[in-house]
Design a protein around this motif. Sequence first.
Motif, mmCIF file in Angstrom:
data_model
loop_
_atom_site.group_PDB
_atom_site.id
_atom_site.type_symbol
_atom_site.label_atom_id
_atom_site.label_comp_id
_atom_site.label_asym_id
_atom_site.label_seq_id
_atom_site.Cartn_x
_atom_site.Cartn_y
_atom_site.Cartn_z
ATOM 1 N N GLY A 76 -10.449 -22.434 -22.323
ATOM 2 C CA GLY A 76 -10.693 -21.770 -21.053
ATOM 3 C C GLY A 76 -11.087 -20.315 -21.243
ATOM 4 O O GLY A 76 -11.958 -19.801 -20.544
ATOM 5 N N ARG A 77 -10.472 -19.642 -22.189
ATOM 6 C CA ARG A 77 -10.810 -18.235 -22.451
ATOM 7 C C ARG A 77 -12.250 -18.087 -22.921
ATOM 8 O O ARG A 77 -12.950 -17.173 -22.535
ATOM 9 N N PRO A 99 -4.407 -25.709 -24.627
ATOM 10 C CA PRO A 99 -3.492 -24.607 -24.944
ATOM 11 C C PRO A 99 -4.053 -23.275 -24.458
ATOM 12 O O PRO A 99 -5.261 -23.089 -24.397
ATOM 13 N N GLY A 100 -3.160 -22.386 -24.076
ATOM 14 C CA GLY A 100 -3.577 -21.053 -23.649
ATOM 15 C C GLY A 100 -3.906 -20.979 -22.169
ATOM 16 O O GLY A 100 -3.311 -20.213 -21.429
ATOM 17 N N MET A 101 -4.851 -21.760 -21.729
ATOM 18 C CA MET A 101 -5.270 -21.776 -20.324
ATOM 19 C C MET A 101 -5.627 -23.211 -19.949
ATOM 20 O O MET A 101 -6.482 -23.825 -20.577
ATOM 21 N N TYR A 128 -6.880 -26.268 -14.828
ATOM 22 C CA TYR A 128 -6.532 -25.848 -13.468
ATOM 23 C C TYR A 128 -6.609 -24.322 -13.343
ATOM 24 O O TYR A 128 -7.150 -23.795 -12.371
ATOM 25 N N GLU A 129 -6.087 -23.611 -14.323
ATOM 26 C CA GLU A 129 -6.153 -22.142 -14.296
ATOM 27 C C GLU A 129 -7.598 -21.651 -14.376
ATOM 28 O O GLU A 129 -7.976 -20.698 -13.686
ATOM 29 N N LEU A 130 -8.408 -22.318 -15.195
ATOM 30 C CA LEU A 130 -9.831 -21.982 -15.285
ATOM 31 C C LEU A 130 -10.514 -22.221 -13.942
ATOM 32 O O LEU A 130 -11.284 -21.380 -13.467
#
Length: 193
Positions: free
Chosen positions: A46-47, A79-81, A84-86
């Motif tokens: 996502g990052r 992992p990390g993001m 859903y957060e993206l």
Amino acid sequence: MGSDCSSVVAEELHVLAVDDSLVDRKVIERLLKISSCKAVTAVESGRRALQYLGLDGEKSSVGFDGLKVNLIMTDYSMPGMTGYELLKKIKSSSNLREIPVVIMSSEKVLARIDRCLEEGAQEFLVKPVNRSDVKRLRDIILQGYENDENKGSQKRKLQDLSPTSCFARDLTPLKSASASASSQQSCLKRPRL
């Protein structure tokens, strides 16, 4: 005129695929290219997707490379993001919120699916993603372009293709009880929610 537009647009489609699994990224990329997408950009997190889209707030962002992103497909569990957060970050961006986002997951968790759709995901696909899923997504994008061409900047009308369309149909008055029963039966036969 619409079919001419569709063929031109199909050649210009650019999809951003986000998945932490190299194998899944390769499968999605292959399916998308088979379905006439001009460009597929595959990233592992996502990052990294935020960097590519220019939403990471850093000057070293990769950027669009001159290609407009027409669709974002992202895995839910990363992992990390999470996907859903993206999705939330994309939908909160005034520049990117109109880009359709599709969430993919190997787990069919109804609460997760509902949460993603409520946050603005166009579709939620259960892995493994297959060619018919990708073709349907391509058709959704093309339908959006035809609607934009025919009706100005009107928002995409995807209700008939979305997994929640069963619920929307059930809320509208129907002409007869048999029509209502057949509508409910067709919703139950759908392979995914």
